[in-house]
Design a protein around this motif. Structure first.
Motif, PDB file in Angstrom:
ATOM      1  N   GLY A   1      16.952 -17.726  -2.181  1.00 14.78           N
ATOM      2  CA  GLY A   1      17.903 -17.003  -3.020  1.00 14.78           C
ATOM      3  C   GLY A   1      17.914 -17.428  -4.475  1.00 14.78           C
ATOM      4  N   ARG A   2      17.176 -18.492  -4.826  1.00 11.79           N
ATOM      5  CA  ARG A   2      17.115 -18.940  -6.216  1.00 11.79           C
ATOM      6  C   ARG A   2      16.284 -17.966  -7.058  1.00 11.79           C
ATOM      7  NH1 ARG A   2      17.035 -24.579  -6.973  1.00 11.79           N
ATOM      8  NH2 ARG A   2      16.332 -24.134  -9.101  1.00 11.79           N
ATOM      9  N   GLU A   3      16.734 -17.688  -8.251  1.00 13.33           N
ATOM     10  CA  GLU A   3      15.986 -16.815  -9.160  1.00 13.33           C
ATOM     11  C   GLU A   3      14.816 -17.583  -9.744  1.00 13.33           C
ATOM     12  OE1 GLU A   3      16.809 -14.274 -13.270  1.00 13.33           O
ATOM     13  OE2 GLU A   3      18.470 -14.681 -11.879  1.00 13.33           O
ATOM     14  N   CYS A   4      13.665 -16.939  -9.826  1.00 12.00           N
ATOM     15  CA  CYS A   4      12.476 -17.595 -10.357  1.00 12.00           C
ATOM     16  C   CYS A   4      11.780 -16.689 -11.372  1.00 12.00           C
ATOM     17  CB  CYS A   4      11.504 -17.963  -9.238  1.00 12.00           C
ATOM     18  SG  CYS A   4      10.912 -16.543  -8.267  1.00 12.00           S
ATOM     19  N   ASN A   5      10.860 -17.276 -12.119  1.00 10.90           N
ATOM     20  CA  ASN A   5      10.130 -16.563 -13.166  1.00 10.90           C
ATOM     21  C   ASN A   5       8.773 -16.144 -12.618  1.00 10.90           C
ATOM     22  OD1 ASN A   5       8.787 -15.652 -15.423  1.00 10.90           O
ATOM     23  ND2 ASN A   5       9.401 -17.361 -16.734  1.00 10.90           N
ATOM     24  N   ILE A   6       8.617 -14.883 -12.360  1.00 14.58           N
ATOM     25  CA  ILE A   6       7.413 -14.381 -11.703  1.00 14.58           C
ATOM     26  C   ILE A   6       6.164 -14.561 -12.556  1.00 14.58           C
ATOM     27  CG2 ILE A   6       7.574 -12.014 -12.569  1.00 14.58           C
ATOM     28  CD1 ILE A   6       6.703 -13.018  -8.951  1.00 14.58           C
ATOM     29  N   THR A   7       6.341 -14.690 -13.874  1.00 15.42           N
ATOM     30  CA  THR A   7       5.180 -14.796 -14.777  1.00 15.42           C
ATOM     31  C   THR A   7       4.819 -16.236 -15.111  1.00 15.42           C
ATOM     32  OG1 THR A   7       6.562 -14.636 -16.771  1.00 15.42           O
ATOM     33  CG2 THR A   7       5.740 -12.578 -15.816  1.00 15.42           C
ATOM     34  N   SER A   8       5.630 -17.185 -14.690  1.00 14.30           N
ATOM     35  CA  SER A   8       5.410 -18.584 -15.072  1.00 14.30           C
ATOM     36  C   SER A   8       4.549 -19.307 -14.046  1.00 14.30           C
ATOM     37  CB  SER A   8       6.750 -19.306 -15.222  1.00 14.30           C
ATOM     38  OG  SER A   8       6.551 -20.686 -15.445  1.00 14.30           O
ATOM     39  N   LYS A   9       3.726 -20.228 -14.557  1.00 14.51           N
ATOM     40  CA  LYS A   9       2.923 -21.097 -13.699  1.00 14.51           C
ATOM     41  C   LYS A   9       3.533 -22.494 -13.626  1.00 14.51           C
ATOM     42  CE  LYS A   9      -0.187 -17.922 -13.001  1.00 14.51           C
ATOM     43  NZ  LYS A   9      -0.328 -17.282 -11.665  1.00 14.51           N
ATOM     44  N   GLY A  10       4.680 -22.691 -14.284  1.00 15.87           N
ATOM     45  CA  GLY A  10       5.320 -24.000 -14.329  1.00 15.87           C
ATOM     46  C   GLY A  10       6.289 -24.206 -13.184  1.00 15.87           C
ATOM     47  N   VAL A  11       7.194 -25.214 -13.341  1.00 18.94           N
ATOM     48  CA  VAL A  11       8.107 -25.559 -12.256  1.00 18.94           C
ATOM     49  C   VAL A  11       9.112 -24.447 -11.973  1.00 18.94           C
ATOM     50  CG1 VAL A  11       7.898 -28.047 -12.588  1.00 18.94           C
ATOM     51  CG2 VAL A  11       9.605 -26.770 -13.903  1.00 18.94           C
ATOM     52  N   ASP A  12       9.352 -23.571 -12.971  1.00 19.55           N
ATOM     53  CA  ASP A  12      10.282 -22.463 -12.750  1.00 19.55           C
ATOM     54  C   ASP A  12       9.585 -21.231 -12.196  1.00 19.55           C
ATOM     55  OD1 ASP A  12       8.856 -22.010 -15.100  1.00 19.55           O
ATOM     56  OD2 ASP A  12      10.462 -20.796 -15.971  1.00 19.55           O
ATOM     57  N   GLY A  13       8.269 -21.313 -12.030  1.00 21.68           N
ATOM     58  CA  GLY A  13       7.522 -20.184 -11.486  1.00 21.68           C
ATOM     59  C   GLY A  13       7.824 -19.973 -10.017  1.00 21.68           C
ATOM     60  N   CYS A  14       7.651 -18.754  -9.551  1.00 25.65           N
ATOM     61  CA  CYS A  14       8.010 -18.425  -8.177  1.00 25.65           C
ATOM     62  C   CYS A  14       7.174 -19.181  -7.150  1.00 25.65           C
ATOM     63  CB  CYS A  14       7.881 -16.920  -7.959  1.00 25.65           C
ATOM     64  SG  CYS A  14       9.086 -15.943  -8.907  1.00 25.65           S
ATOM     65  N   GLU A  15       5.914 -19.458  -7.461  1.00 23.99           N
ATOM     66  CA  GLU A  15       5.051 -20.142  -6.500  1.00 23.99           C
ATOM     67  C   GLU A  15       5.587 -21.534  -6.182  1.00 23.99           C
ATOM     68  OE1 GLU A  15       2.048 -20.711  -3.798  1.00 23.99           O
ATOM     69  OE2 GLU A  15       2.622 -18.862  -4.823  1.00 23.99           O
ATOM     70  N   LEU A  16       5.947 -22.292  -7.226  1.00 22.99           N
ATOM     71  CA  LEU A  16       6.442 -23.647  -7.009  1.00 22.99           C
ATOM     72  C   LEU A  16       7.893 -23.660  -6.536  1.00 22.99           C
ATOM     73  CD1 LEU A  16       4.913 -25.648 -10.014  1.00 22.99           C
ATOM     74  CD2 LEU A  16       4.358 -25.874  -7.591  1.00 22.99           C
ATOM     75  N   LEU A  17       8.741 -22.897  -7.200  1.00 23.40           N
ATOM     76  CA  LEU A  17      10.157 -22.934  -6.867  1.00 23.40           C
ATOM     77  C   LEU A  17      10.423 -22.401  -5.464  1.00 23.40           C
ATOM     78  CD1 LEU A  17      12.931 -23.692  -8.002  1.00 23.40           C
ATOM     79  CD2 LEU A  17      13.149 -21.356  -8.856  1.00 23.40           C
ATOM     80  N   CYS A  18       9.653 -21.404  -5.068  1.00 23.25           N
ATOM     81  CA  CYS A  18       9.853 -20.812  -3.737  1.00 23.25           C
ATOM     82  C   CYS A  18       9.019 -21.505  -2.665  1.00 23.25           C
ATOM     83  CB  CYS A  18       9.524 -19.323  -3.770  1.00 23.25           C
ATOM     84  SG  CYS A  18      10.530 -18.392  -4.944  1.00 23.25           S
ATOM     85  N   CYS A  19       8.282 -22.535  -3.045  1.00 24.84           N
ATOM     86  CA  CYS A  19       7.529 -23.349  -2.090  1.00 24.84           C
ATOM     87  C   CYS A  19       6.523 -22.517  -1.288  1.00 24.84           C
ATOM     88  CB  CYS A  19       8.479 -24.074  -1.142  1.00 24.84           C
ATOM     89  SG  CYS A  19       9.784 -25.013  -1.972  1.00 24.84           S
TER      90      CYS A  19
END
Length: 359
Positions: A301-319
């Protein structure tokens, strides 16, 4: 009510820390006492510095609370885009602080920094009894260069002038010492957990003390600088947060030495951490999935940045679990105009924004 809300944070931190490493300071067991008056009515259970604060320095409690609130707000800002986002809801912070992880080390450090910062600022503003501000250094200035003063001289006034431009600088030494006394007076210094805790406290205090800023102003006729006043002022607390976040990223894992009275890096090839570095002794839990036992709320449910490759990016934040895409109505100021004199008037516009949240 506002004071009690401010005190909640620091009592959570101190109560948990103290219950792990020494006798209870502020309460009985893990139970938190939210009423500051109630705490001080129990002074028979308190010892040392804590008794003195309750009996003689109630204003110190207010400043400690302000410092703790600053610390948590800064922690939330620095970790807003990470899997662990320094949340204090649903007893999450309590569970996180029961371990000696990187995250715990940062919370301890930023808390010590916040208390140091708040006490130093309050002292210079005259809000605390029993402390004095640091006087400014005043000296003749030639070609905008401050003339060196004799050793141990705090101020200098030209003898042919009848005015004194000295003022009040931030007394960081007072904040440093009081923070140390308050947070460490009851810790058992022969336990490695306490040594790790004290080390991170010290790193937090030093992040304030060693980042003080020098400020000067000139005095003289027609804008000349025949006399210059200089003082040290506190950095912004955001700067302190950035320093400690960098230390978090480079924190060292340590283990107890054979005698149990100190610690050393777990990996022998890593240098011994300096007093400004953060240390930890336990690996962090998995913050991807909710787990009450560790305080993890997960990232679902956390909002993430779909365009980012950093820690706020969806890949990392959504595990790696993927995302959900939704439309959200956003209200924001628009078509702002300046009205003479002196206000800015804006309209409120609504728009649809595409957001991505973790599955």
């Amino acid at each position: 009510m506002e004071l009690i809300k401010l005190l909640v944070i620091i009592f959570i931190l101190i109560s948990i820390i103290d219950c792990r490493y020494s006798d209870s300071i502020w309460g009985s067991g893990m139970k938190l006492v939210l009423d500051p008056n109630g705490i001080c009515r129990k002074t028979g259970r308190l010892k040392g510095k804590q008794t003195g604060i309750c009996e003689k320095e109630p204003e110190m409690l207010r400043e400690m609370s302000k410092g703790a609130k600053m610390a948590i707000k800064e922690c939330e800002f620095q970790f807003r885009n990470r899997q662990w986002n320094c949340t204090t809801v649903r007893r999450s912070m309590r569970k996180v602080l029961e371990r000696d992880t990187r995250e715990t080390g940062f919370v301890h450090a930023i808390t010590a920094a916040g208390i140091t910062y708040s006490l130093a600022r309050a002292c210079s503003q005259g809000n605390l009894l029993g402390c004095s501000c640091h006087q400014m250094v005043t000296a003749p200035s030639y070609h905008n260069q401050l003339v060196p003063l004799p050793p141990n001289t705090t101020s200098y006034i030209m003898s042919n002038h009848e005015f004194d431009f000295r003022g009040c600088g931030n007394n960081v030494d007072f904040g440093y010492q009081k923070s140390k006394e308050i947070l460490e007076s009851r810790l058992k210094k022969d336990q490695v957990q306490s040594l790790v805790l004290m080390h991170n406290y010290e790193a937090g205090r030093l992040s304030v003390k060693r980042n003080m800023k020098k400020a000067c102003k000139c005095h003289g006729m027609s804008g000349s600088c025949t006399l210059q006043t200089c003082w040290h002022k506190l950095p912004s607390f955001r700067d302190v947060g950035v320093v400690l976040k960098d230390k978090f990223d480079g924190a060292s894992k340590v283990i107890a030495t054979n005698d149990g009275r100190s610690f050393t890096p777990e990996v022998a090839t890593i240098k011994l951490p300096s007093s400004e570095d953060l240390v930890y002794s336990e690996e962090s839990p998995d913050f991807c999935i909710a787990d009450k036992s560790t305080g993890s709320l997960g990232t679902q449910g956390r909002e993430c940045n779909i365009t980012s490759k950093g820690v706020d990016g969806c890949e990392l934040l959504c595990c790696g679990r993927g995302t959900l895409t939704n439309k959200k109505t956003v209200k924001e100021a628009c078509r702002c105009r300046f009205n003479w004199c002196c206000e800015v008037v804006c309209e409120v516009c609504t728009s649809k924004k595409t957001i991505s949240t973790c599955k």
